[in-house]
Design a protein around this motif. Structure first.
Motif, PDB file in Angstrom:
ATOM      1  N   THR A 261      -8.974 -11.966  -3.767  1.00  0.00           N
ATOM      2  CA  THR A 261      -8.647 -10.578  -4.070  1.00  0.00           C
ATOM      3  C   THR A 261      -7.291 -10.558  -4.747  1.00  0.00           C
ATOM      4  O   THR A 261      -6.316 -11.037  -4.171  1.00  0.00           O
ATOM      5  CB  THR A 261      -8.609  -9.730  -2.784  1.00  0.00           C
ATOM      6  N   PRO A 262      -7.219 -10.016  -5.973  1.00  0.00           N
ATOM      7  CA  PRO A 262      -5.921 -10.009  -6.646  1.00  0.00           C
ATOM      8  C   PRO A 262      -4.933  -9.117  -5.909  1.00  0.00           C
ATOM      9  O   PRO A 262      -5.297  -8.055  -5.427  1.00  0.00           O
ATOM     10  CB  PRO A 262      -6.232  -9.456  -8.038  1.00  0.00           C
ATOM     11  N   GLU A 263      -3.701  -9.598  -5.818  1.00  0.00           N
ATOM     12  CA  GLU A 263      -2.665  -8.785  -5.195  1.00  0.00           C
ATOM     13  C   GLU A 263      -2.273  -7.691  -6.174  1.00  0.00           C
ATOM     14  O   GLU A 263      -2.135  -7.928  -7.363  1.00  0.00           O
ATOM     15  CB  GLU A 263      -1.457  -9.649  -4.848  1.00  0.00           C
ATOM     16  N   ARG A 264      -2.105  -6.497  -5.672  1.00  0.00           N
ATOM     17  CA  ARG A 264      -1.776  -5.359  -6.517  1.00  0.00           C
ATOM     18  C   ARG A 264      -0.284  -5.098  -6.454  1.00  0.00           C
ATOM     19  O   ARG A 264       0.339  -5.187  -5.395  1.00  0.00           O
ATOM     20  CB  ARG A 264      -2.526  -4.111  -6.051  1.00  0.00           C
ATOM     21  N   SER A 265       0.286  -4.747  -7.600  1.00  0.00           N
ATOM     22  CA  SER A 265       1.713  -4.441  -7.642  1.00  0.00           C
ATOM     23  C   SER A 265       1.967  -3.091  -6.980  1.00  0.00           C
ATOM     24  O   SER A 265       1.051  -2.286  -6.793  1.00  0.00           O
ATOM     25  CB  SER A 265       2.207  -4.411  -9.091  1.00  0.00           C
ATOM     26  N   ALA A 266       3.212  -2.849  -6.660  1.00  0.00           N
ATOM     27  CA  ALA A 266       3.591  -1.577  -6.036  1.00  0.00           C
ATOM     28  C   ALA A 266       3.310  -0.408  -6.972  1.00  0.00           C
ATOM     29  O   ALA A 266       2.876   0.654  -6.531  1.00  0.00           O
ATOM     30  CB  ALA A 266       5.062  -1.610  -5.641  1.00  0.00           C
ATOM     31  N   VAL A 267       3.505  -0.615  -8.266  1.00  0.00           N
ATOM     32  CA  VAL A 267       3.245   0.444  -9.241  1.00  0.00           C
ATOM     33  C   VAL A 267       1.746   0.751  -9.290  1.00  0.00           C
ATOM     34  O   VAL A 267       1.345   1.919  -9.335  1.00  0.00           O
ATOM     35  CB  VAL A 267       3.775   0.045 -10.638  1.00  0.00           C
ATOM     36  N   TYR A 268       0.921  -0.294  -9.265  1.00  0.00           N
ATOM     37  CA  TYR A 268      -0.530  -0.102  -9.278  1.00  0.00           C
ATOM     38  C   TYR A 268      -0.970   0.666  -8.025  1.00  0.00           C
ATOM     39  O   TYR A 268      -1.765   1.605  -8.111  1.00  0.00           O
ATOM     40  CB  TYR A 268      -1.242  -1.454  -9.346  1.00  0.00           C
ATOM     41  N   LYS A 269      -0.464   0.252  -6.870  1.00  0.00           N
ATOM     42  CA  LYS A 269      -0.812   0.932  -5.619  1.00  0.00           C
ATOM     43  C   LYS A 269      -0.365   2.394  -5.636  1.00  0.00           C
ATOM     44  O   LYS A 269      -1.097   3.275  -5.189  1.00  0.00           O
ATOM     45  CB  LYS A 269      -0.187   0.204  -4.424  1.00  0.00           C
ATOM     46  N   LEU A 270       0.827   2.641  -6.172  1.00  0.00           N
ATOM     47  CA  LEU A 270       1.314   4.015  -6.284  1.00  0.00           C
ATOM     48  C   LEU A 270       0.413   4.826  -7.211  1.00  0.00           C
ATOM     49  O   LEU A 270       0.059   5.970  -6.909  1.00  0.00           O
ATOM     50  CB  LEU A 270       2.758   4.030  -6.792  1.00  0.00           C
ATOM     51  N   GLY A 271       0.018   4.222  -8.318  1.00  0.00           N
ATOM     52  CA  GLY A 271      -0.887   4.894  -9.248  1.00  0.00           C
ATOM     53  C   GLY A 271      -2.226   5.220  -8.604  1.00  0.00           C
ATOM     54  O   GLY A 271      -2.785   6.304  -8.820  1.00  0.00           O
TER      55      GLY A 271
END
Length: 136
Positions: free
Chosen positions: A8-18
């Motif tokens: 599972t690719p780790e998601r960046s904080a910006v992606y999670k916020l989006g």
């Protein structure tokens, strides 16, 4: 993107916020009161005789943005549904393999062609009818 050991690719904080923002906005925009609010906003805009070009541009931008947010939310839900489906199939396969009465060839049936699945379903239904008839 970096990947963890579980593929599972780790998601960046910006992606999670989006994603969280998309979730909140799509849920909020889907509420009937918000839709009524947009209608009231447009009627008020025309009643005040403000520029229609500005309203058209604003509504176009809002429509495009909301569409992208809803599509993002749908993608996240589909990924979660797929993960659950895979887990459910793994559990069912384990039960089929562990059961002495079950046919182990049914494990992994979801990976076969639709015609093969339909044929296996007919066989299972025939067996169920025969079992019911024998018990009666």
């Amino acid at each position: 993107m970096a990947t963890s050991g579980s593929e599972t690719p780790e998601r960046s904080a910006v992606y999670k916020l989006g994603c969280r923002l998309s979730e909140w906005v799509s849920d909020f925009a889907a509420h009937p009161y918000v839709q009524l609010g947009f209608i009231a906003f447009c009627v008020t805009w025309f009643a005040l005789d403000w520029s229609e070009n500005l309203l058209t541009a604003a509504l176009s931008i809002i429509a495009i943005t909301l569409t992208q947010m809803v599509l993002n939310r749908q993608k996240e839900r589909e990924a979660e549904d797929r993960r659950r489906d895979i887990a459910l199939h793994a559990k069912l396969d384990e039960l089929l393999i562990a059961s002495k009465r079950a046919r182990s060839e049914l494990a992994g049936l979801e990976e076969r062609e639709e015609s093969e699945i339909a044929e296996q379903r007919r066989i299972i239904e025939d067996r169920a009818r025969q079992d019911c008839a024998e018990r009666a």
